[in-house]
Design a protein around this motif. Structure first.
Motif, mmCIF file in Angstrom:
data_model
loop_
_atom_site.group_PDB
_atom_site.id
_atom_site.type_symbol
_atom_site.label_atom_id
_atom_site.label_comp_id
_atom_site.label_asym_id
_atom_site.label_seq_id
_atom_site.Cartn_x
_atom_site.Cartn_y
_atom_site.Cartn_z
ATOM 1 N N ILE A 17 2.197 8.769 -1.626
ATOM 2 C CA ILE A 17 1.395 8.145 -2.672
ATOM 3 C C ILE A 17 2.326 7.381 -3.611
ATOM 4 O O ILE A 17 3.355 7.896 -4.044
ATOM 5 C CB ILE A 17 0.577 9.200 -3.451
ATOM 6 C CG1 ILE A 17 -0.325 9.992 -2.499
ATOM 7 C CG2 ILE A 17 -0.226 8.548 -4.570
ATOM 8 C CD1 ILE A 17 -1.277 9.140 -1.683
ATOM 9 N N SER A 18 1.943 6.141 -3.917
ATOM 10 C CA SER A 18 2.733 5.311 -4.829
ATOM 11 C C SER A 18 1.787 4.473 -5.684
ATOM 12 O O SER A 18 0.583 4.444 -5.451
ATOM 13 C CB SER A 18 3.691 4.410 -4.032
ATOM 14 O OG SER A 18 2.960 3.528 -3.207
ATOM 15 N N GLU A 19 2.366 3.797 -6.639
ATOM 16 C CA GLU A 19 1.570 2.942 -7.515
ATOM 17 C C GLU A 19 1.108 1.713 -6.741
ATOM 18 O O GLU A 19 1.841 1.172 -5.915
ATOM 19 C CB GLU A 19 2.389 2.522 -8.728
ATOM 20 C CG GLU A 19 1.565 1.831 -9.786
ATOM 21 C CD GLU A 19 2.311 1.677 -11.092
ATOM 22 O OE1 GLU A 19 2.569 0.522 -11.463
ATOM 23 O OE2 GLU A 19 2.624 2.704 -11.722
ATOM 24 N N TRP A 36 -3.134 4.442 -8.118
ATOM 25 C CA TRP A 36 -2.427 5.177 -7.072
ATOM 26 C C TRP A 36 -3.070 4.984 -5.705
ATOM 27 O O TRP A 36 -4.265 4.776 -5.592
ATOM 28 C CB TRP A 36 -2.401 6.671 -7.403
ATOM 29 C CG TRP A 36 -1.814 6.906 -8.750
ATOM 30 C CD1 TRP A 36 -2.497 7.190 -9.896
ATOM 31 C CD2 TRP A 36 -0.447 6.831 -9.107
ATOM 32 N NE1 TRP A 36 -1.635 7.312 -10.946
ATOM 33 C CE2 TRP A 36 -0.356 7.095 -10.485
ATOM 34 C CE3 TRP A 36 0.717 6.563 -8.405
ATOM 35 C CZ2 TRP A 36 0.859 7.105 -11.178
ATOM 36 C CZ3 TRP A 36 1.918 6.579 -9.092
ATOM 37 C CH2 TRP A 36 1.980 6.840 -10.454
ATOM 38 N N PRO A 182 -1.832 10.640 -9.180
ATOM 39 C CA PRO A 182 -1.437 10.515 -7.771
ATOM 40 C C PRO A 182 -1.839 11.711 -6.914
ATOM 41 O O PRO A 182 -1.639 11.712 -5.712
ATOM 42 C CB PRO A 182 0.083 10.371 -7.817
ATOM 43 C CG PRO A 182 0.509 10.586 -9.199
ATOM 44 C CD PRO A 182 -0.684 10.691 -10.073
#
Length: 184
Positions: A17-19, A36, A182
Motif C-alpha cells: 500500500i502506498s500513496e 491510499w 493505509p
C-alpha cells in the motif's frame, strides 16, 4: 508487480500500500477522501502476439482481462504444466471473480474467463462471477463444485479487481468503502 512479488509480500507479512500517485490522479482534487491504494506497475502491458491477440484487440481489452490472462498463464507454468498439456484434457474450467469495471462503456466481465479459455484452448466451463467482495472466493467455490461433479477435470480459478478510473474511486468513496488510512 509480479506473482512472485505478491507471494513474497504475503510470506513476510508486508503490504504494498502506498500513496496515490499523481500519475494516476491527484487525490487532493477532491476525488474521494483517501490517498491510499495498492498499485500494479504496467497494468496495461501485455505481449499480445504471445497470446495470438491482435495489437488492436489487446488495446481495447479491459486491463483486468489482460492481467488475468497473464497471471493464469504464469500460474499454469509455475505449477509445472503447459496450456497445451492441460488442453489435451479438454475439460478445463476457468472461473474468475470480477467486479468494478469502468474501463469501457459496458463492462464485459464474461470476456475475462472466455479470453483465457479461448487463448489456451480450454473446453470446460468458462464463467465470470460478480458477488462483490466475495467474487474470487465464489469463483473458487464454483470451480470446486465443477471438479466434484466431473463437469471439469481441471479448474483454474481466481479473481481480478482493478480500480483504474478516478470516477470509480469517487464512487467507492461516496459509499464509504475506502479506508481513510493505509490499513483496513
Amino acid at each position: 508487480n509480479t506473482l512472485n512479488e505478491f507471494w513474497q509480500l504475503l510470506s513476510t507479512g508486508l503490504d504494498a500500500i502506498s500513496e496515490l500517485q499523481a500519475a494516476r490522479w491527484d487525490w487532493r482534487d477532491g476525488i474521494g477522501y483517501s490517498r491510499w491504494g495498492g498499485f500494479i506497475k504496467g497494468v496495461d502491458d501485455i505481449d499480445p502476439l504471445f497470446f495470438h491477440i491482435s495489437p488492436r484487440d489487446a488495446a481495447r481489452m479491459d486491463p483486468q482481462a489482460r492481467l488475468f490472462l497473464q497471471i493464469a498463464y504464469a500460474c499454469i507454468e509455475d505449477a509445472g504444466y503447459t496450456p497445451l498439456g492441460l488442453s489435451e484434457q479438454r475439460k478445463v474450467g476457468v472461473f474468475v471473480g470480477v467486479m468494478n469495471s469502468l474501463y469501457a462503456a459496458r463492462a464485459s466481465h464474461w470476456s475475462i474467463a472466455n479470453r483465457v479459455s479461448y487463448a489456451l484452448d480450454f473446453q470446460g466451463p468458462s464463467l465470470a462471477v460478480d458477488t462483490a467482495c466475495s467474487s474470487s472466493l465464489t469463483a473458487i467455490h464454483l470451480a470446486l463444485n465443477s471438479l466434484a461433479t466431473g463437469e471439469s477435470n481441471i479448474a483454474l480459478a481466481g479473481g481480478v479487481n482493478l480500480i483504474l478510473d478516478p470516477s470509480h474511486y469517487q464512487l467507492l468513496s461516496d459509499m464509504t468503502m475506502i479506508s481513510h488510512s493505509p490499513y483496513c
